[in-house]
Design a protein around this motif. Structure first.
Motif, PDB file in Angstrom:
ATOM      1  N   LEU A   1      -3.773 -54.807 -10.755  1.00  0.00           N
ATOM      2  CA  LEU A   1      -2.887 -54.290  -9.719  1.00  0.00           C
ATOM      3  C   LEU A   1      -3.670 -53.433  -8.731  1.00  0.00           C
ATOM      4  CD1 LEU A   1       0.209 -53.236 -11.852  1.00  0.00           C
ATOM      5  CD2 LEU A   1      -0.013 -55.255 -10.397  1.00  0.00           C
ATOM      6  N   PRO A   2      -3.314 -53.494  -7.472  1.00  0.00           N
ATOM      7  CA  PRO A   2      -3.975 -52.627  -6.489  1.00  0.00           C
ATOM      8  C   PRO A   2      -3.773 -51.161  -6.852  1.00  0.00           C
ATOM      9  CG  PRO A   2      -2.671 -54.332  -5.405  1.00  0.00           C
ATOM     10  CD  PRO A   2      -2.318 -54.380  -6.862  1.00  0.00           C
ATOM     11  N   PRO A   3      -4.727 -50.301  -6.519  1.00  0.00           N
ATOM     12  CA  PRO A   3      -4.609 -48.881  -6.872  1.00  0.00           C
ATOM     13  C   PRO A   3      -3.519 -48.190  -6.058  1.00  0.00           C
ATOM     14  CG  PRO A   3      -6.497 -49.233  -5.449  1.00  0.00           C
ATOM     15  CD  PRO A   3      -5.973 -50.597  -5.801  1.00  0.00           C
ATOM     16  N   ALA A   4      -3.004 -47.110  -6.622  1.00  0.00           N
ATOM     17  CA  ALA A   4      -2.048 -46.289  -5.883  1.00  0.00           C
ATOM     18  C   ALA A   4      -2.773 -45.579  -4.746  1.00  0.00           C
ATOM     19  CB  ALA A   4      -1.396 -45.275  -6.819  1.00  0.00           C
ATOM     20  N   GLY A   5      -2.009 -45.095  -3.792  1.00  0.00           N
ATOM     21  CA  GLY A   5      -2.644 -44.411  -2.673  1.00  0.00           C
ATOM     22  C   GLY A   5      -1.631 -43.960  -1.652  1.00  0.00           C
ATOM     23  N   VAL A   6      -2.134 -43.531  -0.503  1.00  0.00           N
ATOM     24  CA  VAL A   6      -1.284 -43.099   0.606  1.00  0.00           C
ATOM     25  C   VAL A   6      -1.868 -43.626   1.911  1.00  0.00           C
ATOM     26  CG1 VAL A   6      -0.424 -41.023  -0.541  1.00  0.00           C
ATOM     27  CG2 VAL A   6      -2.522 -40.904   0.797  1.00  0.00           C
ATOM     28  N   ASP A   7      -0.984 -43.919   2.845  1.00  0.00           N
ATOM     29  CA  ASP A   7      -1.360 -44.264   4.213  1.00  0.00           C
ATOM     30  C   ASP A   7      -0.802 -43.188   5.131  1.00  0.00           C
ATOM     31  OD1 ASP A   7      -2.606 -46.539   3.360  1.00  0.00           O
ATOM     32  OD2 ASP A   7      -0.989 -47.902   3.954  1.00  0.00           O
ATOM     33  N   ILE A   8      -1.633 -42.714   6.065  1.00  0.00           N
ATOM     34  CA  ILE A   8      -1.223 -41.658   6.990  1.00  0.00           C
ATOM     35  C   ILE A   8      -1.382 -42.163   8.417  1.00  0.00           C
ATOM     36  CG2 ILE A   8      -1.589 -39.279   7.734  1.00  0.00           C
ATOM     37  CD1 ILE A   8      -2.883 -38.719   5.046  1.00  0.00           C
ATOM     38  N   THR A   9      -0.330 -42.050   9.201  1.00  0.00           N
ATOM     39  CA  THR A   9      -0.371 -42.389  10.622  1.00  0.00           C
ATOM     40  C   THR A   9       0.194 -41.212  11.407  1.00  0.00           C
ATOM     41  OG1 THR A   9       1.813 -43.446  10.477  1.00  0.00           O
ATOM     42  CG2 THR A   9      -0.110 -44.868  10.202  1.00  0.00           C
ATOM     43  N   GLY A  10      -0.207 -41.126  12.680  1.00  0.00           N
ATOM     44  CA  GLY A  10       0.348 -40.046  13.480  1.00  0.00           C
ATOM     45  C   GLY A  10      -0.526 -39.673  14.651  1.00  0.00           C
TER      46      GLY A  10
ATOM     47  N   GLY B   1       5.765 -29.812  16.831  1.00  0.00           N
ATOM     48  CA  GLY B   1       4.334 -30.074  16.895  1.00  0.00           C
ATOM     49  C   GLY B   1       4.010 -31.511  16.504  1.00  0.00           C
ATOM     50  N   PRO B   2       2.744 -31.806  16.223  1.00  0.00           N
ATOM     51  CA  PRO B   2       2.346 -33.180  15.896  1.00  0.00           C
ATOM     52  C   PRO B   2       2.988 -33.678  14.606  1.00  0.00           C
ATOM     53  CG  PRO B   2       0.546 -31.649  15.464  1.00  0.00           C
ATOM     54  CD  PRO B   2       1.598 -30.874  16.189  1.00  0.00           C
ATOM     55  N   LYS B   3       3.294 -34.971  14.606  1.00  0.00           N
ATOM     56  CA  LYS B   3       3.963 -35.598  13.459  1.00  0.00           C
ATOM     57  C   LYS B   3       3.007 -36.555  12.756  1.00  0.00           C
ATOM     58  CE  LYS B   3       7.506 -39.150  12.641  1.00  0.00           C
ATOM     59  NZ  LYS B   3       8.555 -39.966  13.300  1.00  0.00           N
ATOM     60  N   TYR B   4       3.031 -36.518  11.414  1.00  0.00           N
ATOM     61  CA  TYR B   4       2.219 -37.426  10.610  1.00  0.00           C
ATOM     62  C   TYR B   4       3.107 -38.049   9.532  1.00  0.00           C
ATOM     63  CZ  TYR B   4      -1.594 -35.128  12.980  1.00  0.00           C
ATOM     64  OH  TYR B   4      -2.416 -34.633  13.959  1.00  0.00           O
ATOM     65  N   THR B   5       3.157 -39.370   9.525  1.00  0.00           N
ATOM     66  CA  THR B   5       3.965 -40.096   8.550  1.00  0.00           C
ATOM     67  C   THR B   5       3.097 -40.474   7.355  1.00  0.00           C
ATOM     68  OG1 THR B   5       5.428 -40.973  10.262  1.00  0.00           O
ATOM     69  CG2 THR B   5       5.398 -42.125   8.151  1.00  0.00           C
ATOM     70  N   VAL B   6       3.533 -40.075   6.180  1.00  0.00           N
ATOM     71  CA  VAL B   6       2.815 -40.362   4.937  1.00  0.00           C
ATOM     72  C   VAL B   6       3.610 -41.394   4.143  1.00  0.00           C
ATOM     73  CG1 VAL B   6       2.023 -39.426   2.733  1.00  0.00           C
ATOM     74  CG2 VAL B   6       1.720 -38.104   4.833  1.00  0.00           C
ATOM     75  N   VAL B   7       2.974 -42.509   3.830  1.00  0.00           N
ATOM     76  CA  VAL B   7       3.590 -43.554   3.011  1.00  0.00           C
ATOM     77  C   VAL B   7       2.863 -43.583   1.668  1.00  0.00           C
ATOM     78  CG1 VAL B   7       4.109 -46.010   2.778  1.00  0.00           C
ATOM     79  CG2 VAL B   7       4.238 -44.916   5.023  1.00  0.00           C
ATOM     80  N   VAL B   8       3.605 -43.373   0.590  1.00  0.00           N
ATOM     81  CA  VAL B   8       3.036 -43.392  -0.757  1.00  0.00           C
ATOM     82  C   VAL B   8       3.137 -44.808  -1.310  1.00  0.00           C
ATOM     83  CG1 VAL B   8       3.175 -42.431  -3.084  1.00  0.00           C
ATOM     84  CG2 VAL B   8       3.717 -40.997  -1.097  1.00  0.00           C
ATOM     85  N   LEU B   9       2.006 -45.337  -1.790  1.00  0.00           N
ATOM     86  CA  LEU B   9       1.959 -46.698  -2.308  1.00  0.00           C
ATOM     87  C   LEU B   9       1.848 -46.695  -3.827  1.00  0.00           C
ATOM     88  CD1 LEU B   9       0.158 -46.638   0.564  1.00  0.00           C
ATOM     89  CD2 LEU B   9       0.197 -49.080   0.121  1.00  0.00           C
TER      90      LEU B   9
END
Length: 220
Positions: free
Chosen positions: A39-48, A91-99
């Protein structure tokens, strides 16, 4: 003759059955030994803000960073505030997606520089089809430094605390909190102020003496 033919057919059938069993048994260990797909590893993606491409962090290569980011949102309760700060104060926005297993599971909007302290918004619509109640939460006070530490382009914050909700410790240098050093600095400043005042008094006195002498000469 018929008996010989029957015996021959029986022998051929027995041989074929034995060969089939042998092949089946030979293939069974190979099938059992075949590794399961990883299985692919867990992680996070951050955009913003100021991120041209998603910042992808995976637990197999950057576990500390992944845990630090997840720590910013894992403590959120069931319900949050229904109204957050105004758009101009966020202020600035950052979207965090937990995988999880390579698939998006949770998503959060982080505002590390919001007026009044970092904020987190959890939308009701989640990638894993769960339906939590949407709400605003106060974020951890070290949110900005945590995001900056994993690669988000944020300015360094010197007056933050590590932790936030649930406690934390100062990250202000200890020497900045040394009372002895502060007293010494204050005394030096006081001495300079006194010397400056004495100098001003001397200059004023000399000026008055000069004016008095000039007036005295003119009145003779």
């Amino acid at each position: 003759m018929v008996r010989k033919v029957k015996r021959l057919l029986a022998a051929v059938a027995a041989g074929a059955l034995a060969a089939l069993c042998t092949l089946t048994l030979a293939d069974a260990p190979a099938a059992q030994a075949a590794p399961k797909p990883k299985l692919p590893p867990a992680g996070v993606d951050i955009t913003g803000d100021r991120l041209d491409q998603p910042l992808q962090l995976r637990a197999d290569s950057r576990p500390a960073e992944v845990n630090a980011v997840i720590d910013q949102v894992k403590w959120l309760g069931q319900t949050g505030q229904q109204r957050g700060p105004g758009a101009k104060d966020l202020g600035p926005k950052y979207t965090v997606v937990v995988l999880t297993g390579g698939n998006p599971a949770k998503t959060y909007d982080l505002y590390p520089l919001a007026k009044g302290g970092p904020r987190v918004y959890r939308p009701a619509k989640q990638p894993d089809l769960s339906k939590p109640r949407a709400g605003w939460f106060f974020g951890r006070l070290n949110m900005s430094e945590t995001l900056r530490g994993v690669g988000v382009p944020l300015e360094k914050q010197f007056d933050t605390l590590s932790g936030g909700i649930g406690g934390g410790e100062r990250v202000i240098p200890e020497e900045a909190l040394d009372p002895v050093q502060d007293i010494g600095t204050a005394m030096d400043e006081l001495q300079r102020l006194l010397l400056l005042n004495v100098g001003v008094v001397v200059i004023i006195t000399a000026g008055l003496a000069g004016i008095a002498l000039l007036i005295r000469r003119r009145t003779r």
